[in-house]
Scaffold this motif. Sequence first.
Motif, PDB file in Angstrom:
ATOM      1  N   GLY A  14       1.051  -1.303   0.464  1.00 53.49           N
ATOM      2  CA  GLY A  14      -0.038  -0.348   0.500  1.00 53.49           C
ATOM      3  C   GLY A  14       1.135   1.031   0.367  1.00 53.49           C
ATOM      4  N   VAL A  15      -0.307   2.565  -0.209  1.00 54.13           N
ATOM      5  CA  VAL A  15       1.060   4.191   0.406  1.00 54.13           C
ATOM      6  C   VAL A  15       0.288   4.446   0.692  1.00 54.13           C
ATOM      7  CG1 VAL A  15       0.056   4.271  -1.997  1.00 54.13           C
ATOM      8  CG2 VAL A  15       2.081   5.141  -1.234  1.00 54.13           C
ATOM      9  N   ASP A  16       0.992   5.100   1.879  1.00 55.03           N
ATOM     10  CA  ASP A  16       0.063   6.332   2.256  1.00 55.03           C
ATOM     11  C   ASP A  16      -1.421   5.608   3.002  1.00 55.03           C
ATOM     12  OD1 ASP A  16       3.005   7.724   2.335  1.00 55.03           O
ATOM     13  OD2 ASP A  16       1.686   8.784   0.869  1.00 55.03           O
ATOM     14  N   GLY A  17      -1.205   4.678   3.508  1.00 55.89           N
ATOM     15  CA  GLY A  17      -2.453   4.103   4.656  1.00 55.89           C
ATOM     16  C   GLY A  17      -3.845   3.721   3.324  1.00 55.89           C
ATOM     17  N   THR A  18      -3.280   3.713   1.802  1.00 56.90           N
ATOM     18  CA  THR A  18      -4.729   3.296   0.892  1.00 56.90           C
ATOM     19  C   THR A  18      -3.747   1.621   0.652  1.00 56.90           C
ATOM     20  OG1 THR A  18      -4.638   5.281   0.017  1.00 56.90           O
ATOM     21  CG2 THR A  18      -5.862   3.565  -0.693  1.00 56.90           C
ATOM     22  N   TYR A  19      -4.803   0.548   1.096  1.00 56.55           N
ATOM     23  CA  TYR A  19      -4.160  -0.530   0.450  1.00 56.55           C
ATOM     24  C   TYR A  19      -4.573  -1.058  -1.342  1.00 56.55           C
ATOM     25  CZ  TYR A  19      -6.324  -5.817  -1.089  1.00 56.55           C
ATOM     26  OH  TYR A  19      -6.561  -6.820  -1.294  1.00 56.55           O
ATOM     27  N   ASP A  20      -3.719  -1.389  -1.883  1.00 51.69           N
ATOM     28  CA  ASP A  20      -3.533  -1.598  -3.423  1.00 51.69           C
ATOM     29  C   ASP A  20      -3.719  -3.573  -4.032  1.00 51.69           C
ATOM     30  OD1 ASP A  20      -3.767  -1.428  -6.222  1.00 51.69           O
ATOM     31  OD2 ASP A  20      -1.415  -0.944  -6.182  1.00 51.69           O
ATOM     32  N   ARG A  21      -5.475  -3.640  -4.173  1.00 48.81           N
ATOM     33  CA  ARG A  21      -5.095  -5.034  -4.312  1.00 48.81           C
ATOM     34  C   ARG A  21      -4.841  -5.462  -4.923  1.00 48.81           C
ATOM     35  NH1 ARG A  21      -9.391  -8.357  -3.534  1.00 48.81           N
ATOM     36  NH2 ARG A  21     -10.080  -9.535  -5.567  1.00 48.81           N
ATOM     37  N   ALA A  22      -3.960  -4.722  -6.470  1.00 54.61           N
ATOM     38  CA  ALA A  22      -3.425  -5.815  -7.928  1.00 54.61           C
ATOM     39  C   ALA A  22      -2.134  -6.142  -7.047  1.00 54.61           C
ATOM     40  CB  ALA A  22      -3.631  -4.473  -8.186  1.00 54.61           C
ATOM     41  N   THR A  23      -1.840  -5.709  -6.000  1.00 57.35           N
ATOM     42  CA  THR A  23      -0.386  -6.344  -5.301  1.00 57.35           C
ATOM     43  C   THR A  23      -0.615  -7.353  -4.515  1.00 57.35           C
ATOM     44  OG1 THR A  23      -0.641  -4.736  -3.230  1.00 57.35           O
ATOM     45  CG2 THR A  23       0.900  -4.011  -5.786  1.00 57.35           C
ATOM     46  N   LEU A  24      -1.582  -8.185  -4.217  1.00 54.20           N
ATOM     47  CA  LEU A  24      -2.037  -9.608  -3.217  1.00 54.20           C
ATOM     48  C   LEU A  24      -0.963 -10.340  -3.807  1.00 54.20           C
ATOM     49  CD1 LEU A  24      -5.911  -9.781  -3.078  1.00 54.20           C
ATOM     50  CD2 LEU A  24      -3.965  -9.501  -1.250  1.00 54.20           C
ATOM     51  N   SER A  25       0.047 -11.043  -2.866  1.00 53.78           N
ATOM     52  CA  SER A  25       1.169 -11.492  -2.735  1.00 53.78           C
ATOM     53  C   SER A  25       0.889 -12.764  -2.520  1.00 53.78           C
ATOM     54  CB  SER A  25       2.458 -10.804  -2.284  1.00 53.78           C
ATOM     55  OG  SER A  25       2.696  -9.810  -2.920  1.00 53.78           O
TER      56      SER A  25
END
Length: 64
Positions: free
Chosen positions: A10-21
């Motif tokens: 995530g960046v600055d408190g926002t999770y990014d679903r596209a990065t699920l690992s």
Amino acid sequence: GAPDPKVALGVDGTYDRATLSGLLQSNTGPSSYTVPAGIDTGAYNEVWIWCERFNVGLAVAPIG
């Protein structure tokens, strides 16, 4: 004890679903995860543990 915990970025408190690992391997000790192809890891400043089943963040830690 949460169902379906996954690791993401995530960046600055926002999770990014596209990065699920993948599923959280362990809640203690070191672990390794492969970031999906095409993701610029330098664009993120957080690691998230995300419960996909309930669409909620469980933990977040700064990178660096």
